[in-house]
Design a protein around this motif. Structure first.
Motif, PDB file in Angstrom:
ATOM      1  N   GLN A  37       0.695  -1.038   0.046  1.00 28.23           N
ATOM      2  CA  GLN A  37      -0.116  -0.008  -0.134  1.00 28.23           C
ATOM      3  C   GLN A  37       0.768   1.688  -0.100  1.00 28.23           C
ATOM      4  O   GLN A  37       0.240   2.562  -0.262  1.00 28.23           O
ATOM      5  CB  GLN A  37      -0.565   0.009   1.107  1.00 28.23           C
ATOM      6  CG  GLN A  37      -2.217  -1.035   0.901  1.00 28.23           C
ATOM      7  CD  GLN A  37      -3.134  -0.939   2.376  1.00 28.23           C
ATOM      8  OE1 GLN A  37      -2.937  -0.214   3.088  1.00 28.23           O
ATOM      9  NE2 GLN A  37      -3.853  -1.895   1.947  1.00 28.23           N
ATOM     10  N   LEU A  38       1.701   1.544   0.827  1.00 27.33           N
ATOM     11  CA  LEU A  38       2.716   2.355   0.640  1.00 27.33           C
ATOM     12  C   LEU A  38       3.315   3.037  -0.496  1.00 27.33           C
ATOM     13  O   LEU A  38       3.566   3.970  -0.373  1.00 27.33           O
ATOM     14  CB  LEU A  38       3.979   2.246   1.322  1.00 27.33           C
ATOM     15  CG  LEU A  38       4.941   3.266   2.192  1.00 27.33           C
ATOM     16  CD1 LEU A  38       3.892   4.102   2.545  1.00 27.33           C
ATOM     17  CD2 LEU A  38       6.347   2.891   3.092  1.00 27.33           C
ATOM     18  N   TYR A  52       1.799   5.999  -2.252  1.00 25.79           N
ATOM     19  CA  TYR A  52       1.521   7.655  -1.686  1.00 25.79           C
ATOM     20  C   TYR A  52       3.550   7.772  -1.705  1.00 25.79           C
ATOM     21  O   TYR A  52       4.260   8.489  -0.616  1.00 25.79           O
ATOM     22  CB  TYR A  52       1.344   7.025  -0.172  1.00 25.79           C
ATOM     23  CG  TYR A  52       0.062   6.689  -0.224  1.00 25.79           C
ATOM     24  CD1 TYR A  52      -0.617   7.653  -0.704  1.00 25.79           C
ATOM     25  CD2 TYR A  52      -0.583   5.085  -0.013  1.00 25.79           C
ATOM     26  CE1 TYR A  52      -1.785   7.165  -1.239  1.00 25.79           C
ATOM     27  CE2 TYR A  52      -1.586   5.340  -0.109  1.00 25.79           C
ATOM     28  CZ  TYR A  52      -2.254   6.021  -0.793  1.00 25.79           C
ATOM     29  OH  TYR A  52      -3.756   5.176  -0.986  1.00 25.79           O
ATOM     30  N   THR A  53       4.633   7.143  -2.051  1.00 23.61           N
ATOM     31  CA  THR A  53       5.967   7.549  -2.475  1.00 23.61           C
ATOM     32  C   THR A  53       5.570   9.009  -3.261  1.00 23.61           C
ATOM     33  O   THR A  53       5.113   8.746  -4.234  1.00 23.61           O
ATOM     34  CB  THR A  53       6.629   6.716  -2.839  1.00 23.61           C
ATOM     35  OG1 THR A  53       6.523   6.168  -3.897  1.00 23.61           O
ATOM     36  CG2 THR A  53       6.926   5.134  -1.720  1.00 23.61           C
ATOM     37  N   THR A  54       6.815   9.593  -2.980  1.00 24.60           N
ATOM     38  CA  THR A  54       7.699  10.592  -4.282  1.00 24.60           C
ATOM     39  C   THR A  54       8.030  10.702  -4.968  1.00 24.60           C
ATOM     40  O   THR A  54       9.659  10.178  -4.755  1.00 24.60           O
ATOM     41  CB  THR A  54       7.023  11.892  -3.380  1.00 24.60           C
ATOM     42  OG1 THR A  54       7.144  12.095  -2.514  1.00 24.60           O
ATOM     43  CG2 THR A  54       7.636  12.831  -3.858  1.00 24.60           C
ATOM     44  N   PRO A 113       4.911   8.606  -6.939  1.00 22.88           N
ATOM     45  CA  PRO A 113       4.203   7.244  -6.465  1.00 22.88           C
ATOM     46  C   PRO A 113       4.795   6.102  -7.600  1.00 22.88           C
ATOM     47  O   PRO A 113       5.470   6.104  -8.325  1.00 22.88           O
ATOM     48  CB  PRO A 113       2.903   7.022  -7.235  1.00 22.88           C
ATOM     49  CG  PRO A 113       2.454   8.930  -7.223  1.00 22.88           C
ATOM     50  CD  PRO A 113       3.790   9.607  -6.588  1.00 22.88           C
ATOM     51  N   ARG A 132       2.715   3.288 -12.514  1.00 26.14           N
ATOM     52  CA  ARG A 132       2.693   4.960 -11.819  1.00 26.14           C
ATOM     53  C   ARG A 132       3.527   6.032 -12.196  1.00 26.14           C
ATOM     54  O   ARG A 132       3.239   6.662 -13.855  1.00 26.14           O
ATOM     55  CB  ARG A 132       2.917   5.252 -10.197  1.00 26.14           C
ATOM     56  CG  ARG A 132       1.774   3.540  -9.721  1.00 26.14           C
ATOM     57  CD  ARG A 132       1.740   3.889  -7.742  1.00 26.14           C
ATOM     58  NE  ARG A 132       0.328   3.646  -7.821  1.00 26.14           N
ATOM     59  CZ  ARG A 132       0.603   2.070  -6.536  1.00 26.14           C
ATOM     60  NH1 ARG A 132       1.909   1.628  -6.602  1.00 26.14           N
ATOM     61  NH2 ARG A 132      -0.309   1.065  -6.591  1.00 26.14           N
TER      62      ARG A 132
END
Length: 339
Positions: A275-276, A279-281, A283, A328
């Motif tokens: 799930q994480l 939400y990284t930068t 994605p 993504r």
């Protein structure tokens, strides 16, 4: 409050209460309803250990995992527990931390608790431990390990196809210098991903620079250190494929620390789709491994090979799980050649 009080309230024998609790078909629906009403009225909570002794069934499934700190496993645990509860079973969870002695303790604990089946979601298990389950007539399902036998089912994830999809995506964007950060090579699943990367590289005639292949530990710190070694090479890559998402997240840290941008300067792909990763930068582009499907197959494999007490276990089956590519924003076209 005890079973005698329930029997008195329902105007039945204690044996009838016991049979009702254990789901026996020898109790009429009307009587069973009366017993359940008495249980509810008295707030009686049956002793599950006593039920196991009386029925030979614990309605308990075991789940052995490798690393509870890896988000892949909690997500798998949640899915497994949701499905097991829906099937009327509770779940006993054990974490091996890749420790053989701890694994032995986990196996012993499962057998002592008289579990109805065990899902072993690790890439390693000694054969003598498997024999423990077989001698105890406990169904087992393995992830990425073993071959089907009576009472033993196997789930295999198509890691190779996932790696090939990731590599095809990068090659299609023009990348030719692609690095790879593996997991611990002692793990069968990590070795499979490494082998798939090497085969894809050879098939696409990519640069086989040994400095671009580094071993990690399937954790962020391992990905970070491996990425630092890759960036220290004379001719850095334009893209990186990581053996799992945690490795990729660690690699992102090293890339940003080096003053590079993702994906403008370097593209990166993970594996697992925890799930994480969304939400990284930026994605993370990754390979999706369906936790819910794995859990569903595992629970149903255990229940389908379970037999009545005293009877032989049914033949297990081989189950295949397909990974899918999920694009993504961490991948882009190969950057223009640096002057």
């Amino acid at each position: 409050m005890n079973i005698k009080a329930v029997a008195k309230r329902a105007n039945v024998s204690t044996a009838t209460v016991s049979r009702t609790i254990n789901g026996s078909d020898k109790v009429s629906p009307e009587t069973a309803a009366r017993v359940h009403q008495a249980i509810g009225d008295l707030n009686f909570i049956p002793n599950t250990n006593a039920r196991a002794l009386g029925s030979g069934r614990s309605n308990l499934l075991g789940l052995i995992i490798s690393d509870i700190t890896n988000p892949f496993f909690p997500e798998l645990v949640k899915a497994f527990e949701d499905i097991a509860i829906g099937e009327g079973h509770e779940v006993l969870i054990a974490n091996t931390n890749y420790d053989p002695h701890r694994t032995m303790h986990c196996v012993t604990r499962m057998i002592q608790r008289k579990v109805d089946g065990v899902a072993i979601m690790t890439s390693e298990m000694d054969e003598h431990l498997i024999d423990f389950f077989r001698r105890s007539q406990i169904p087992v399902v393995f992830l990425d390990l073993g071959t089907p036998r009576p009472g033993i089912s196997c789930i295999h994830i198509d890691y190779s196809a996932g790696v090939e999809m990731a590599m095809s995506h990068l090659v299609g964007l023009g990348h030719k210098r692609i690095a790879f950060i593996s997991g611990p090579m002692s793990l069968a699943s990590a070795h499979t991903r490494y082998r798939a990367f090497m085969e894809s590289s050879a098939r696409d005639h990519l640069n086989a620079d040994p400095d671009l292949v580094q071993e990690g530990n399937h954790r962020p710190d391992g990905g970070y250190e491996a990425m630092k070694r890759i960036l220290a090479s004379k001719n850095r890559p334009t893209a990186v494929l990581a053996s799992n998402d945690l490795t990729a997240i660690g690699a992102l840290g090293a890339i940003f620390e080096h003053g590079l941008r993702v994906p403008q300067d370097i593209s990166i792909i993970g594996f697992d789709d925890i799930q994480l990763s969304a939400y990284t930068t930026p994605p993370l582009t990754t390979v999706h491994v369906p936790h819910g499907e794995i859990a569903k197959v595992a629970v149903h494999a255990l229940l389908s090979t379970k037999q009545e007490t005293g009877k032989k276990l049914l033949q297990g089956e081989q189950h295949h799980i397909r990974a899918t590519f999920l694009q993504r924003h961490s991948t882009g076209p190969v950057p223009k050649r640096r002057s």
